[in-house]
Write a protein that holds these residues in place. Structure first.
Motif, mmCIF file in Angstrom:
data_model
loop_
_atom_site.group_PDB
_atom_site.id
_atom_site.type_symbol
_atom_site.label_atom_id
_atom_site.label_comp_id
_atom_site.label_asym_id
_atom_site.label_seq_id
_atom_site.Cartn_x
_atom_site.Cartn_y
_atom_site.Cartn_z
ATOM 1 N N VAL A 29 0.856 -1.188 0.000
ATOM 2 C CA VAL A 29 0.000 0.000 0.000
ATOM 3 C C VAL A 29 0.890 1.235 0.000
ATOM 4 O O VAL A 29 1.742 1.394 0.881
ATOM 5 C CB VAL A 29 -0.935 0.010 1.216
ATOM 6 N N VAL A 30 0.699 2.101 -0.981
ATOM 7 C CA VAL A 30 1.527 3.291 -1.144
ATOM 8 C C VAL A 30 0.605 4.506 -1.199
ATOM 9 O O VAL A 30 -0.295 4.577 -2.039
ATOM 10 C CB VAL A 30 2.371 3.193 -2.429
ATOM 11 N N THR A 31 0.817 5.462 -0.294
ATOM 12 C CA THR A 31 0.034 6.698 -0.309
ATOM 13 C C THR A 31 0.767 7.832 -1.001
ATOM 14 O O THR A 31 0.171 8.843 -1.336
ATOM 15 C CB THR A 31 -0.303 7.128 1.127
ATOM 16 N N ASP A 32 2.082 7.678 -1.190
ATOM 17 C CA ASP A 32 2.891 8.666 -1.893
ATOM 18 C C ASP A 32 3.642 7.951 -3.017
ATOM 19 O O ASP A 32 4.406 7.016 -2.758
ATOM 20 C CB ASP A 32 3.888 9.324 -0.937
ATOM 21 N N PRO A 33 3.453 8.349 -4.284
ATOM 22 C CA PRO A 33 4.111 7.637 -5.401
ATOM 23 C C PRO A 33 5.624 7.563 -5.266
ATOM 24 O O PRO A 33 6.248 6.614 -5.746
ATOM 25 C CB PRO A 33 3.694 8.458 -6.622
ATOM 26 N N LYS A 69 11.306 8.900 6.233
ATOM 27 C CA LYS A 69 10.830 7.890 7.173
ATOM 28 C C LYS A 69 9.364 8.065 7.539
ATOM 29 O O LYS A 69 8.680 7.086 7.859
ATOM 30 C CB LYS A 69 11.671 7.937 8.456
ATOM 31 N N PHE A 70 8.886 9.283 7.527
ATOM 32 C CA PHE A 70 7.521 9.536 7.975
ATOM 33 C C PHE A 70 6.488 9.333 6.871
ATOM 34 O O PHE A 70 5.306 9.582 7.085
ATOM 35 C CB PHE A 70 7.404 10.960 8.550
ATOM 36 N N ILE A 71 6.909 8.861 5.707
ATOM 37 C CA ILE A 71 5.976 8.596 4.603
ATOM 38 C C ILE A 71 5.928 7.091 4.357
ATOM 39 O O ILE A 71 6.951 6.471 4.061
ATOM 40 C CB ILE A 71 6.402 9.336 3.321
ATOM 41 N N ASP A 72 4.757 6.486 4.505
ATOM 42 C CA ASP A 72 4.553 5.047 4.264
ATOM 43 C C ASP A 72 5.551 4.196 5.037
ATOM 44 O O ASP A 72 6.111 3.216 4.508
ATOM 45 C CB ASP A 72 4.652 4.741 2.764
#
Length: 632
Positions: A225-229, A241-244
């Motif tokens: 699951v990826v919320t930021d490409p 670190k704070f992204i996905d």
């Protein structure tokens, strides 16, 4: 009491006649002797195509050995639940020499009866027979073509299928049958042998998940699951670190598991974890597992009741959680600090003391006034006390002395001097204690916000990280307190909703009375990067979702369940699990410099200003009444 279910079916006439085979004493003794060791405890369903009398004999022997069973002698539908819902006790025995053996195997394949925990024991007779009349060895025409059907059956690493092949005498060879996957050929494992004299001789007692760990480059599928490409470019380099962070943590774990199983793995990409839609189906990663499009999830998910019937969870926890994080507010923003230096009983004692002093002071001053006018020093007394003392004068003397602001009165007699001295001494001690406590309270933070009701009723503003799972869980809450928080503080009607980025939320926690809900590792990473040392003190968490750590998911009744479970335990045992967590999840910052200069603002002086305002209002009202009184 032992329940024995005996289903005996006589052979039909005409075209429905089925060939019967005799089960001799060797096979019976093998069943009685080896079954409790190979498949304990079991409830047996036998398909041996015997004649009527052999069926009666076999049933009596099994009953005398406390084996619960039923016997079928012609082709019929298999019952996945032999007795009850305890599938792990179900054992099917099938004679491969029966005419309908292939039909039984195909039916078991279509009903997924080779999936664990169901167990199978198959028999095949490969003996050379002797003609008693001529005493000549005749080769028995056994049919090995029946074994070819296993190439098309779903007998995978979790299956427990044992083939007992009988050779001359009482020797039975035991083989386990499985396929690493639908892409691979059948593997025959030598499990040992059995004879009447030596009993069961096992070649290994290792469980299937240990014996069948090598999947021979089976191609597995996963999903992240990826919320930021941009996450795709930083799955292993520990950047952003704070992204996905959950995806970046579990991605190497899945690769470790695949390498341990000697499998290859490919990843699908989606933007949500998967939730039930209006038509009852599942979206996202959970939907892929339900439809068996992937074998294992590459991103952890919360264990919630709705998903338990759809997927299987693996105890590979990701030690992260999602909570409200806020800095403990100053005590002056929560309480009236002017009443906190003393406990309630101390305030009561002070009030009693002041009333007592007021009475003594009133009596002593009045007696002093009357006595002073009659003495020889009346002139001096009248010079010090030109007017007769009143109750308001006594009150002002008391307040001036108690608040250390001074007063105009000078005691003349010993009694009034003693009363005044005691008032000054007590006032000095109380004033010193009070002011010292006030200084400490001005720099203190409140620890009264510990639960969701406290958070709801606090002066803190609330915000939530705008990601799919937060929107889903916040909008699906049913608890009254949580629902009120969402409706009044997160999405208030007529106002802007408080969904925001993690950078904005952490910034507002720093600069305002604000509580931000998000993944705590990411919040603490930004806190370490942007906060001053003294600003890292007093950080507090409150759990809103009330869920356990997220876990890895796999297909329901996955053939690789036990292999992946053991692999997950090994990841933790070898320390590989903690490597990613250590690099990606920031722990709560340590408060190393708690003391700092605190400027006094209107918040700290609020109650003092309120008292002064009421005093001014009261004085204006009294002044107006005085004007009206004198004009009259």
């Amino acid at each position: 009491m032992i329940l024995i279910i005996l289903c005996i079916f006589a052979l039909s006439l005409g075209n429905d006649v089925i060939a019967s085979f005799r089960v001799d004493d060797v096979i019976v003794r093998f069943i009685v002797n080896a079954t409790p060791i190979l498949f304990p405890p079991s409830r047996v369903s036998l398909h041996l195509c015997q004649d009527f009398y052999d069926t009666i004999k076999l049933s009596r022997i099994l009953s005398s050995n406390y084996l619960m069973h039923n016997i079928h002698n012609f082709y019929e539908e298999l019952n996945p639940k032999i007795y009850n819902n305890l599938e792990h006790q179900n054992l099917y025995m099938l004679n491969l020499d029966c005419d309908y053996a292939i039909d039984i195997l195909r039916q078991a394949h279509s009903k997924r009866l080779f999936v664990a925990p169901t167990k199978w024991l198959l028999f095949q007779d490969r003996r050379a027979m002797i003609d008693n009349d001529n005493n000549v060895n005749l080769t028995f025409t056994y049919n090995d073509s029946v074994l070819e059907i296993f190439e098309d059956l779903a007998i995978y690493p979790d299956s427990d299928v044992i083939l007992a092949r009988r050779f001359d005498g009482d020797f039975l060879e035991l083989l386990s049958i499985y396929r690493p996957s639908s892409q691979k050929d059948v593997i025959w494992e030598n499990r040992g042998n059995w004879t009447i004299e030596n009993g069961l001789q096992m070649s290994t007692f290792d469980v299937a998940s240990a014996r069948r760990r090598n999947l021979q480059q089976t191609a597995l599928k996963s999903c992240i699951v990826v919320t930021d490409p941009n996450t795709i470019n930083h799955l292993t380099d520990f950047k952003d670190k704070f992204i996905d962070a959950p995806t970046k943590t579990n991605y190497p774990w899945i690769l470790h598991l695949a390498n341990r199983m000697n499998a290859t793995i490919s990843f699908e990409i989606t933007n949500n974890w998967g939730y039930r839609t209006e038509n009852g189906s599942w979206s996202g990663m959970t939907g892929m597992l339900e439809r068996r499009e992937i074998d294992i999830s590459g991103t952890p998910s919360f264990l919630i009741p709705e998903r338990i019937d759809v997927v299987q969870y693996i105890q590979l926890y990701t030690h992260t959680c999602f909570r409200f994080v806020f800095r403990r507010p100053l005590l002056s923003t929560i309480s009236n600090i002017f009443t906190l230096p003393f406990q309630r009983n101390v305030w009561i004692a002070i009030a009693v003391f002041l009333v007592l002093v007021f009475c003594l002071l009133y009596l002593s001053i009045k007696w002093e006034y009357n006595r002073g006018r009659m003495t020889e020093s009346a002139a001096y007394w009248n010079q010090l006390n030109p007017s007769k003392p009143t109750i308001s004068d006594n009150l002002l003397i008391l307040l001036g002395a108690f608040s250390q602001q001074g007063y105009w009165y000078e005691p003349y007699r010993v009694s009034s001097r003693i009363v005044t001295l005691m008032l000054l001494l007590v006032s000095m001690s109380l004033y010193a204690a009070y002011t010292a406590n006030i200084v400490g309270l001005l720099q203190s933070t409140a620890d009264s916000i510990k639960t969701l009701p406290d958070l709801l009723n606090s002066p803190l503003n609330l915000g939530v990280h705008d990601v799919p799972y937060n929107r889903h869980y916040f909008k699906s809450v049913e608890d009254p307190i949580r629902k009120t928080i969402v409706e009044q503080r997160i999405e208030p009607k007529g106002s802007k909703s408080n969904w925001m980025s993690i950078e904005e939320g952490v910034r507002r926690v720093r600069n305002e009375l604000f509580a931000f809900h998000g993944e705590i590792g990411s919040i603490y990473q930004l806190t370490q990067d942007t906060y001053l040392e003294e600003e890292k003190c007093g950080l507090t968490e409150i759990d809103f979702l009330n869920v356990v750590y997220p876990l890895i998911m796999i297909q329901k009744q996955s053939p690789y369940l036990e292999i992946i479970k053991n692999g997950a335990l090994k990841l933790r045992e070898y320390g590989l699990k903690y490597h990613e967590e250590y690099h990606l999840y920031t722990r709560k910052p340590v408060c190393s410099s708690q003391t700092s200069f605190i400027s006094i603002g209107f918040t700290e002086c609020y109650f003092a200003l309120v008292i002064m305002g009421y005093g001014i209002l009261f004085s204006v009202i009294v002044f107006a009444f005085e004007l009206l009184w004198h004009k009259r």
